[in-house]
Design a protein around this motif. Structure first.
Motif, PDB file in Angstrom:
ATOM      1  N   ILE A  38       0.918  -1.116  -0.096  1.00 21.41           N
ATOM      2  CA  ILE A  38       0.120  -0.139   0.021  1.00 21.41           C
ATOM      3  C   ILE A  38       0.918   1.257   0.016  1.00 21.41           C
ATOM      4  O   ILE A  38       1.737   1.347   0.679  1.00 21.41           O
ATOM      5  CB  ILE A  38      -0.933   0.055   1.252  1.00 21.41           C
ATOM      6  N   GLU A  39       0.667   2.171  -0.943  1.00 25.59           N
ATOM      7  CA  GLU A  39       1.347   3.350  -1.287  1.00 25.59           C
ATOM      8  C   GLU A  39       0.918   4.295  -0.185  1.00 25.59           C
ATOM      9  O   GLU A  39      -0.336   4.796  -0.172  1.00 25.59           O
ATOM     10  CB  GLU A  39       1.234   3.933  -2.665  1.00 25.59           C
ATOM     11  N   ALA A  40       1.767   4.926   0.834  1.00 23.27           N
ATOM     12  CA  ALA A  40       1.275   5.854   1.775  1.00 23.27           C
ATOM     13  C   ALA A  40       2.224   6.783   2.168  1.00 23.27           C
ATOM     14  O   ALA A  40       3.659   6.545   1.881  1.00 23.27           O
ATOM     15  CB  ALA A  40       1.233   5.128   3.242  1.00 23.27           C
ATOM     16  N   VAL A  41       2.153   8.300   2.451  1.00 24.95           N
ATOM     17  CA  VAL A  41       2.896   9.070   2.775  1.00 24.95           C
ATOM     18  C   VAL A  41       2.543   9.789   4.001  1.00 24.95           C
ATOM     19  O   VAL A  41       1.412   9.950   4.437  1.00 24.95           O
ATOM     20  CB  VAL A  41       2.992   9.990   1.708  1.00 24.95           C
ATOM     21  N   ALA A  42       3.384  10.050   4.918  1.00 22.77           N
ATOM     22  CA  ALA A  42       3.343  10.809   6.319  1.00 22.77           C
ATOM     23  C   ALA A  42       3.164  12.409   5.974  1.00 22.77           C
ATOM     24  O   ALA A  42       4.061  12.954   5.371  1.00 22.77           O
ATOM     25  CB  ALA A  42       4.422  10.425   7.228  1.00 22.77           C
ATOM     26  N   PHE A  43       2.383  13.258   6.596  1.00 18.33           N
ATOM     27  CA  PHE A  43       2.208  14.444   6.589  1.00 18.33           C
ATOM     28  C   PHE A  43       1.983  15.072   7.934  1.00 18.33           C
ATOM     29  O   PHE A  43       1.041  15.101   8.385  1.00 18.33           O
ATOM     30  CB  PHE A  43       0.989  14.927   5.638  1.00 18.33           C
ATOM     31  N   PRO A  44       3.329  15.000   8.781  1.00 10.57           N
ATOM     32  CA  PRO A  44       3.108  15.358  10.106  1.00 10.57           C
ATOM     33  C   PRO A  44       2.729  16.852  10.261  1.00 10.57           C
ATOM     34  O   PRO A  44       2.924  17.839   9.428  1.00 10.57           O
ATOM     35  CB  PRO A  44       4.414  15.432  10.649  1.00 10.57           C
ATOM     36  N   ALA A  45       1.566  17.293  10.877  1.00  8.02           N
ATOM     37  CA  ALA A  45       0.744  18.432  11.031  1.00  8.02           C
ATOM     38  C   ALA A  45       0.013  18.574  12.383  1.00  8.02           C
ATOM     39  O   ALA A  45      -0.591  17.726  12.674  1.00  8.02           O
ATOM     40  CB  ALA A  45       0.101  18.797   9.908  1.00  8.02           C
ATOM     41  N   ASP A  46       0.084  19.704  12.769  1.00  6.13           N
ATOM     42  CA  ASP A  46      -0.803  20.010  14.092  1.00  6.13           C
ATOM     43  C   ASP A  46      -2.024  20.840  13.461  1.00  6.13           C
ATOM     44  O   ASP A  46      -2.166  22.024  13.023  1.00  6.13           O
ATOM     45  CB  ASP A  46       0.281  21.245  14.910  1.00  6.13           C
ATOM     46  N   LEU A  47      -3.083  20.000  13.588  1.00  6.56           N
ATOM     47  CA  LEU A  47      -4.432  20.472  12.955  1.00  6.56           C
ATOM     48  C   LEU A  47      -4.992  21.653  13.850  1.00  6.56           C
ATOM     49  O   LEU A  47      -6.058  22.228  13.185  1.00  6.56           O
ATOM     50  CB  LEU A  47      -5.411  19.305  12.771  1.00  6.56           C
ATOM     51  N   THR A  48      -4.382  21.918  15.036  1.00  2.28           N
ATOM     52  CA  THR A  48      -5.050  23.248  15.633  1.00  2.28           C
ATOM     53  C   THR A  48      -4.196  24.378  15.256  1.00  2.28           C
ATOM     54  O   THR A  48      -4.782  25.512  15.496  1.00  2.28           O
ATOM     55  CB  THR A  48      -4.704  23.003  17.064  1.00  2.28           C
ATOM     56  N   ASP A  49      -3.363  24.237  14.276  1.00  6.60           N
ATOM     57  CA  ASP A  49      -2.700  25.396  13.504  1.00  6.60           C
ATOM     58  C   ASP A  49      -3.941  25.618  12.208  1.00  6.60           C
ATOM     59  O   ASP A  49      -3.267  25.067  11.219  1.00  6.60           O
ATOM     60  CB  ASP A  49      -1.400  25.085  13.143  1.00  6.60           C
ATOM     61  N   LEU A  50      -4.795  26.255  12.466  1.00  2.92           N
ATOM     62  CA  LEU A  50      -5.703  26.316  11.371  1.00  2.92           C
ATOM     63  C   LEU A  50      -5.258  27.241  10.359  1.00  2.92           C
ATOM     64  O   LEU A  50      -5.554  26.661   9.146  1.00  2.92           O
ATOM     65  CB  LEU A  50      -7.005  27.248  11.939  1.00  2.92           C
ATOM     66  N   SER A  51      -4.368  28.067  10.368  1.00  4.90           N
ATOM     67  CA  SER A  51      -3.930  28.922   9.310  1.00  4.90           C
ATOM     68  C   SER A  51      -2.997  27.901   8.376  1.00  4.90           C
ATOM     69  O   SER A  51      -2.838  28.391   7.396  1.00  4.90           O
ATOM     70  CB  SER A  51      -3.017  30.112   9.894  1.00  4.90           C
ATOM     71  N   GLY A  52      -2.446  26.736   9.081  1.00  4.40           N
ATOM     72  CA  GLY A  52      -1.537  25.795   8.238  1.00  4.40           C
ATOM     73  C   GLY A  52      -2.231  24.724   7.512  1.00  4.40           C
ATOM     74  O   GLY A  52      -1.773  23.896   6.678  1.00  4.40           O
ATOM     75  N   ILE A  53      -3.559  24.717   7.609  1.00  8.46           N
ATOM     76  CA  ILE A  53      -4.543  23.652   6.833  1.00  8.46           C
ATOM     77  C   ILE A  53      -4.386  23.579   5.347  1.00  8.46           C
ATOM     78  O   ILE A  53      -4.150  22.780   4.769  1.00  8.46           O
ATOM     79  CB  ILE A  53      -5.966  23.710   7.511  1.00  8.46           C
ATOM     80  N   PRO A  54      -4.558  25.008   4.980  1.00  8.79           N
ATOM     81  CA  PRO A  54      -4.758  25.135   3.373  1.00  8.79           C
ATOM     82  C   PRO A  54      -3.301  24.603   2.784  1.00  8.79           C
ATOM     83  O   PRO A  54      -3.602  23.984   1.901  1.00  8.79           O
ATOM     84  CB  PRO A  54      -5.000  26.451   2.929  1.00  8.79           C
ATOM     85  N   ALA A  55      -2.269  24.841   3.537  1.00  5.83           N
ATOM     86  CA  ALA A  55      -0.946  24.385   2.779  1.00  5.83           C
ATOM     87  C   ALA A  55      -0.862  23.125   3.178  1.00  5.83           C
ATOM     88  O   ALA A  55      -0.164  22.406   2.175  1.00  5.83           O
ATOM     89  CB  ALA A  55      -0.050  25.287   3.609  1.00  5.83           C
ATOM     90  N   LEU A  56      -1.267  22.479   3.993  1.00  6.37           N
ATOM     91  CA  LEU A  56      -1.409  21.035   4.273  1.00  6.37           C
ATOM     92  C   LEU A  56      -2.031  20.111   3.134  1.00  6.37           C
ATOM     93  O   LEU A  56      -1.652  19.313   2.635  1.00  6.37           O
ATOM     94  CB  LEU A  56      -1.867  20.575   5.740  1.00  6.37           C
ATOM     95  N   ILE A  57      -3.297  20.830   2.929  1.00 13.22           N
ATOM     96  CA  ILE A  57      -4.222  20.306   1.669  1.00 13.22           C
ATOM     97  C   ILE A  57      -3.523  20.247   0.471  1.00 13.22           C
ATOM     98  O   ILE A  57      -3.386  19.286  -0.407  1.00 13.22           O
ATOM     99  CB  ILE A  57      -5.437  20.849   1.848  1.00 13.22           C
ATOM    100  N   HIS A  58      -2.739  21.546   0.319  1.00 14.93           N
ATOM    101  CA  HIS A  58      -1.997  21.781  -0.824  1.00 14.93           C
ATOM    102  C   HIS A  58      -0.840  20.724  -0.886  1.00 14.93           C
ATOM    103  O   HIS A  58      -0.608  20.120  -2.191  1.00 14.93           O
ATOM    104  CB  HIS A  58      -1.716  23.096  -1.171  1.00 14.93           C
ATOM    105  N   SER A  59      -0.126  20.315   0.027  1.00 15.78           N
ATOM    106  CA  SER A  59       0.985  19.423  -0.108  1.00 15.78           C
ATOM    107  C   SER A  59       0.687  18.201  -0.379  1.00 15.78           C
ATOM    108  O   SER A  59       1.366  17.355  -1.154  1.00 15.78           O
ATOM    109  CB  SER A  59       1.851  19.452   1.145  1.00 15.78           C
ATOM    110  N   ILE A  60      -0.706  17.757   0.304  1.00 17.95           N
ATOM    111  CA  ILE A  60      -1.159  16.427  -0.081  1.00 17.95           C
ATOM    112  C   ILE A  60      -1.525  16.281  -1.788  1.00 17.95           C
ATOM    113  O   ILE A  60      -1.152  15.263  -2.445  1.00 17.95           O
ATOM    114  CB  ILE A  60      -2.198  15.981   1.037  1.00 17.95           C
TER     115      ILE A  60
END
Length: 241
Positions: free
Chosen positions: A53-75
């Motif tokens: 199974i192909e998987a990739v880790a994206f460590p992130a603090d979901l309480t950092d709301l301002s970082g969520i758009p960049a997280l989605i973009h990176s995925i």
């Protein structure tokens, strides 16, 4: 040529997150694992790789709301699309409090992870899903998002707000090919971090507290995403009246 789909698991823990990754991965999905700590994620990526199974880790603090758009973009940059998103984080410091003792400060400490983040994740995903005319977002909450449990508040009101949002969202986007649904769990999830903490040092669970296999939850979520015949599931299923 068939393009593989991608599932993003926001709150990819040892219990439900692991089961979801395996269930969808075996069906051909690529898997994006999101959680705060990188080391457990990388371990899970390696385990999934052994299963093909192909998987990739994206460590992130979901309480950092301002970082969520960049997280989605990176995925999306890595996989092209996010076809299924499951939001199911369970913070280790999420404590229950009675309604009598709940004040705005206590509630405010719980709303970033239980209310604001799932809204922000959905908001960041929706433009792509709506443009493609396909996609699914599933919110996983505790049972207190649905029913009143005296002495157990705080997280309940925060999750209830998110549940209301996701069900309202589905009513708005279902006709455009996008699904949004809710799964509420009223049991201790086996193999989860919460279970490990509750049974540390040989402690035993209250026998009145039900437990549930995360594979069962993952299968219900898969059916919800594929069949789209319901917008809400409660597990374990409540007794028929």
């Amino acid at each position: 040529m068939t393009t593989k789909k991608t599932i993003a698991i926001f709150g990819a823990g040892a219990g439900l997150g692991a089961s979801l990754a395996t269930r969808f991965g075996r069906e051909g999905y690529r898997v994006a694992l999101v959680a705060r700590s990188a080391e457990p994620l990388e371990k899970r990526v390696a385990e999934l790789a052994e299963e093909g199974i192909e998987a990739v880790a994206f460590p992130a603090d979901l309480t950092d709301l301002s970082g969520i758009p960049a997280l989605i973009h990176s995925i999306e940059e890595r996989f092209g699309t996010i076809d299924v998103a499951i939001y199911s984080p369970v913070p280790s410091n999420a404590g229950f409090v009675s309604a009598v003792d709940l004040d705005s400060a206590k509630l405010q400490s719980m709303t970033p992870i239980f209310t604001y983040a799932p809204v922000e994740v959905s908001h960041a995903l929706l433009p792509g899903m709506l443009a493609r005319g396909d996609g699914a977002i599933v919110l996983v909450t505790g049972l207190t998002a649905v029913v009143t449990v005296p002495g157990v508040s705080g997280v309940g009101p925060a999750m209830t707000a998110a549940r209301n949002y996701i069900l309202t969202l589905n009513a708005e986007v279902a006709g455009k090919g996008v699904f949004a649904g809710s799964v509420s769990i009223g049991a201790m999830i086996e193999r989860s971090t919460g279970m490990r903490i509750a049974t540390a040092g040989g402690a035993t669970l209250d026998p009145r507290l039900p437990t549930i296999d995360p594979d069962v939850i993952a299968e219900e979520i898969r059916n919800l995403v594929v069949k789209r015949d319901r917008v809400e599931v409660i597990l374990p299923a409540p007794p028929q009246s």
